[in-house]
Design an enzyme around this catalytic site. Structure first.
Site, PDB file in Angstrom:
ATOM      1  N   PRO A 276       0.940  -1.297  -0.083  1.00 24.13           N
ATOM      2  CA  PRO A 276      -0.097   0.004  -0.360  1.00 24.13           C
ATOM      3  C   PRO A 276       0.836   1.147   0.038  1.00 24.13           C
ATOM      4  O   PRO A 276       1.737   1.634   0.264  1.00 24.13           O
ATOM      5  CB  PRO A 276      -0.669   0.024   1.324  1.00 24.13           C
ATOM      6  CG  PRO A 276       0.118  -1.178   2.024  1.00 24.13           C
ATOM      7  CD  PRO A 276       1.108  -2.014   1.738  1.00 24.13           C
ATOM      8  N   ARG A 278      -0.682   4.975  -1.124  1.00 25.10           N
ATOM      9  CA  ARG A 278      -1.555   6.472  -1.290  1.00 25.10           C
ATOM     10  C   ARG A 278      -2.304   5.609   0.381  1.00 25.10           C
ATOM     11  O   ARG A 278      -2.557   6.646   0.923  1.00 25.10           O
ATOM     12  CB  ARG A 278      -2.452   6.009  -2.040  1.00 25.10           C
ATOM     13  CG  ARG A 278      -3.240   7.226  -2.299  1.00 25.10           C
ATOM     14  CD  ARG A 278      -4.563   6.778  -3.431  1.00 25.10           C
ATOM     15  NE  ARG A 278      -3.868   6.552  -4.529  1.00 25.10           N
ATOM     16  CZ  ARG A 278      -3.647   7.392  -5.702  1.00 25.10           C
ATOM     17  NH1 ARG A 278      -3.585   8.621  -5.274  1.00 25.10           N
ATOM     18  NH2 ARG A 278      -3.158   7.069  -6.502  1.00 25.10           N
ATOM     19  N   ARG A 314      -0.797  15.916  -9.225  1.00 28.43           N
ATOM     20  CA  ARG A 314      -2.005  15.309  -8.894  1.00 28.43           C
ATOM     21  C   ARG A 314      -3.307  15.585 -10.362  1.00 28.43           C
ATOM     22  O   ARG A 314      -3.596  15.044 -11.217  1.00 28.43           O
ATOM     23  CB  ARG A 314      -2.424  14.520  -7.869  1.00 28.43           C
ATOM     24  CG  ARG A 314      -1.367  13.952  -7.112  1.00 28.43           C
ATOM     25  CD  ARG A 314      -1.810  12.737  -6.028  1.00 28.43           C
ATOM     26  NE  ARG A 314      -2.900  11.861  -6.723  1.00 28.43           N
ATOM     27  CZ  ARG A 314      -4.352  12.160  -6.353  1.00 28.43           C
ATOM     28  NH1 ARG A 314      -4.651  13.389  -5.645  1.00 28.43           N
ATOM     29  NH2 ARG A 314      -4.729  11.325  -7.166  1.00 28.43           N
ATOM     30  N   CYS A 346       3.187  29.328 -16.472  1.00 27.98           N
ATOM     31  CA  CYS A 346       2.597  29.627 -17.419  1.00 27.98           C
ATOM     32  C   CYS A 346       1.868  28.250 -18.816  1.00 27.98           C
ATOM     33  O   CYS A 346       2.927  28.178 -19.041  1.00 27.98           O
ATOM     34  CB  CYS A 346       3.914  30.512 -18.002  1.00 27.98           C
ATOM     35  SG  CYS A 346       4.337  31.471 -17.351  1.00 27.98           S
ATOM     36  N   GLU A 347       0.999  27.933 -17.904  1.00 31.07           N
ATOM     37  CA  GLU A 347       0.653  26.645 -18.243  1.00 31.07           C
ATOM     38  C   GLU A 347      -0.807  26.712 -17.880  1.00 31.07           C
ATOM     39  O   GLU A 347      -1.078  26.609 -16.810  1.00 31.07           O
ATOM     40  CB  GLU A 347       1.364  24.931 -17.774  1.00 31.07           C
ATOM     41  CG  GLU A 347       2.642  24.576 -18.431  1.00 31.07           C
ATOM     42  CD  GLU A 347       3.153  23.979 -19.365  1.00 31.07           C
ATOM     43  OE1 GLU A 347       2.082  23.085 -19.257  1.00 31.07           O
ATOM     44  OE2 GLU A 347       4.357  23.469 -19.060  1.00 31.07           O
ATOM     45  N   TYR A 375       1.806  10.643  -3.593  1.00 33.43           N
ATOM     46  CA  TYR A 375       2.085  11.198  -5.199  1.00 33.43           C
ATOM     47  C   TYR A 375       2.282  12.550  -5.092  1.00 33.43           C
ATOM     48  O   TYR A 375       1.776  13.366  -6.306  1.00 33.43           O
ATOM     49  CB  TYR A 375       1.017  10.366  -6.365  1.00 33.43           C
ATOM     50  CG  TYR A 375       1.101   9.271  -5.468  1.00 33.43           C
ATOM     51  CD1 TYR A 375       2.486   8.669  -6.624  1.00 33.43           C
ATOM     52  CD2 TYR A 375       0.503   8.162  -5.430  1.00 33.43           C
ATOM     53  CE1 TYR A 375       2.255   7.323  -6.078  1.00 33.43           C
ATOM     54  CE2 TYR A 375       0.287   6.600  -5.229  1.00 33.43           C
ATOM     55  CZ  TYR A 375       1.870   6.703  -5.886  1.00 33.43           C
ATOM     56  OH  TYR A 375       1.685   4.973  -5.415  1.00 33.43           O
TER      57      TYR A 375
HETATM   58  C1  LIG Z   1       2.530   2.792  -7.208  1.00 41.40           C
HETATM   59  C2  LIG Z   1       2.379   1.068  -6.847  1.00 41.40           C
HETATM   60  C3  LIG Z   1       2.048   0.713  -5.959  1.00 41.40           C
HETATM   61  C4  LIG Z   1       1.112   1.936  -4.829  1.00 41.40           C
HETATM   62  O1  LIG Z   1       0.085   1.589  -5.268  1.00 41.40           O
HETATM   63  P1  LIG Z   1      -0.724   2.846  -4.572  1.00 41.40           P
HETATM   64  O2  LIG Z   1      -2.064   3.308  -5.331  1.00 41.40           O
HETATM   65  O3  LIG Z   1      -0.185   3.877  -3.639  1.00 41.40           O
HETATM   66  O4  LIG Z   1      -1.355   1.636  -2.628  1.00 41.40           O
HETATM   67  C5  LIG Z   1       2.211  -0.461  -5.170  1.00 41.40           C
HETATM   68  N1  LIG Z   1       2.988  -1.958  -5.877  1.00 41.40           N
HETATM   69  C6  LIG Z   1       3.369  -1.056  -7.217  1.00 41.40           C
HETATM   70  C7  LIG Z   1       4.444  -2.357  -8.190  1.00 41.40           C
HETATM   71  C8  LIG Z   1       3.546  -0.053  -7.682  1.00 41.40           C
HETATM   72  O5  LIG Z   1       4.186   0.461  -8.984  1.00 41.40           O
END
Ligand SMILES: *Cc1c(COP(=O)(O)O)cnc(C)c1O
Length: 421
Positions: A276, A278, A314, A346-347, A375
């Site tokens: 995990p 995010r 994001r 400037c975007e 992120y």
């Molecule tokens: C980005 C990623 C994660 C984490 O994803 P989340 O959506 O942030 O939980 C886990 N494993 C791999 C291989 C990833 O590329």
């Protein structure tokens, strides 16, 4: 329990006023909450406390070493996708035995570093990568433990750019080549096959694609075992979504995710690995910014803030929604104003939100952009020669800067005029 909430008419991070952080450190600045990081990790691991499981936090979501060290103290492992992230995880005190190495393009020097560090497992994504890893392991007199990341051809994730488990995506071993890949790996002297790995996407708000992936991989594990492979671990990646405060469907609770995974995997006799990112860091951080100007356009109102797309990409990259509110609670009676909240770059893409109803704000007011812990800083850049913004970690009534704001001189220090100039 929210750790970014109002106290005495203004927003605090745990016991620390955001206004005070802005005064001391300047804006824009990322602010993270230790209590939230800990709670998210604990909630997630509690869902798997009664089965063998490793939680390997996905470092790329927020890779600050203070964040990693906070999680390391709780026993967390790490999922890294580069040599740099591996060094970060080790520096933060995460033991190599809890580090898994993912990524579709690991270089030879990265593999060598990981082998020398004795990490737990490589999640291998192609046969050329496997061959390279075998060669390097043999040259070091080691055996690399591997799982293949298989591509189950399942659609999942909150946006096209973060869906990773479909056949058309660049990730993993194609489903119909998986068994052959295992046979090839088993014959290699420098390779030790230990598991299977999938990661189907990010910001997934439904259990269905996870179930489909577990179902498919479970059947694959049975076939692999029947073919004589010693499959001990099943890594189902990350991807569990979080609430961003918009009106989209609420993502599953970690406890529901845990119950589902346990029900579906109990009979498999595997150690589960989770990655995990995010879910741990996203709602543990905010971006704190100051309004530079409130500008009245011909048909809309703009809040021009001192944060920009280089600090938090994001919204520009994924059309992501972030909740926003002023640090100072508005008075009892006010009329909301519809704003476009934009940065100074400037975007046209440098827009955090369009047509958002907010309390009236003016130059100098502080704005909180919520759910920016994952992120956010990790994807920031110095576009427009805007220095990377500082990161602050709050812990109860204390806070410290965990990444300093570089000066313009710091940025220019790495650049050189060639001899002919
Ligand atoms: C980005 C990623 C994660 C984490 O994803 P989340 O959506 O942030 O939980 C886990 N494993 C791999 C291989 C990833 O590329």
């Amino acid at each position: 329990m929210r750790h970014f909430d109002f106290k005495n008419g203004e927003i605090y991070a745990e016991g620390v006023s955001l206004r005070r952080i802005a005064e001391d450190v300047g804006t824009p600045v990322y602010v993270y909450s230790t209590a939230t990081l800990e709670r998210h990790y604990n909630v997630f691991t509690a869902a798997f406390s009664d089965v063998p499981a490793l939680v390997a936090y996905s470092v790329k979501a927020n890779s600050n070493i203070a964040v990693l060290a906070t999680l390391a103290k709780l026993g967390c492992g790490a999922d890294v996708v580069s040599g740099g992230e591996l060094v970060r995880a080790l520096t933060a005190g995460i033991p190599a035995s809890k580090i898994v190495f993912s990524g579709v393009g690991k270089t030879r020097s990265e593999m060598e570093l990981a082998l020398k560090s004795d990490i737990r497992v490589f999640n291998v994504e192609s046969l050329p990568e496997l061959a390279a890893l075998n060669e390097i392991a043999l040259s070091l007199g080691k055996r690399a433990s591997i799982a293949f990341r298989v591509n189950p051809d399942i659609s999942a994730g909150g946006h096209d750019k973060i869906s990773t488990g479909k056949a058309e995506n660049k990730f993993g071993i194609a489903w119909d080549q998986a068994e052959e890949a295992y046979a090839i790996a088993a014959a290699m002297e420098g390779i030790n096959v230990v598991g299977v790995d999938v990661h189907i996407g990010s910001q997934i708000d439904d259990l269905t694609p996870f179930k489909a992936a577990i179902h498919k991989v479970g059947a694959l594990i049975e076939r692999l075992r029947a073919a004589g492979h010693n499959i001990q671990s099943f890594d189902i990646g990350g991807g569990l979504g979080i609430p961003y405060g918009d009106n989209r469907k609420a993502p599953p609770l970690p406890s529901d995710y845990g119950t589902m995974v346990k029900d579906m995997t109990r009979h498999m006799d595997v150690e589960m690995i989770f990655e995990p990112g995010r879910m741990i860091a996203g709602n543990a951080g905010i971006l704190l910014s100051e309004v530079i100007y409130a500008k009245q356009g011909s048909d809309r109102n703009f809040l021009i803030i001192d944060a920009a797309m280089n600090d938090l990409i994001r919204p520009a990259l994924y059309d992501a929604y972030h909740d926003m509110e002023p640090v100072k609670a508005p008075g009892a009676k006010y009329d909301e104003i519809i704003y476009d909240v934009v940065g100074p770059i400037c975007e046209t893409g440098d827009t955090f939100t369009k047509q958002r109803a907010l309390p009236p704000m003016e130059a100098g007011d502080l704005l909180v952009i919520h759910s920016a812990g994952a992120y956010g800083a990790a994807q920031s850049s110095q576009y427009n020669t805007r220095p990377l913004i500082p990161e602050v970690l709050v812990n109860g009534y204390n806070y410290q800067v965990i990444r300093e704001r570089p000066s313009i001189e710091d940025i220019l220090k790495t650049e050189r005029l060639p001899d002919w100039l």
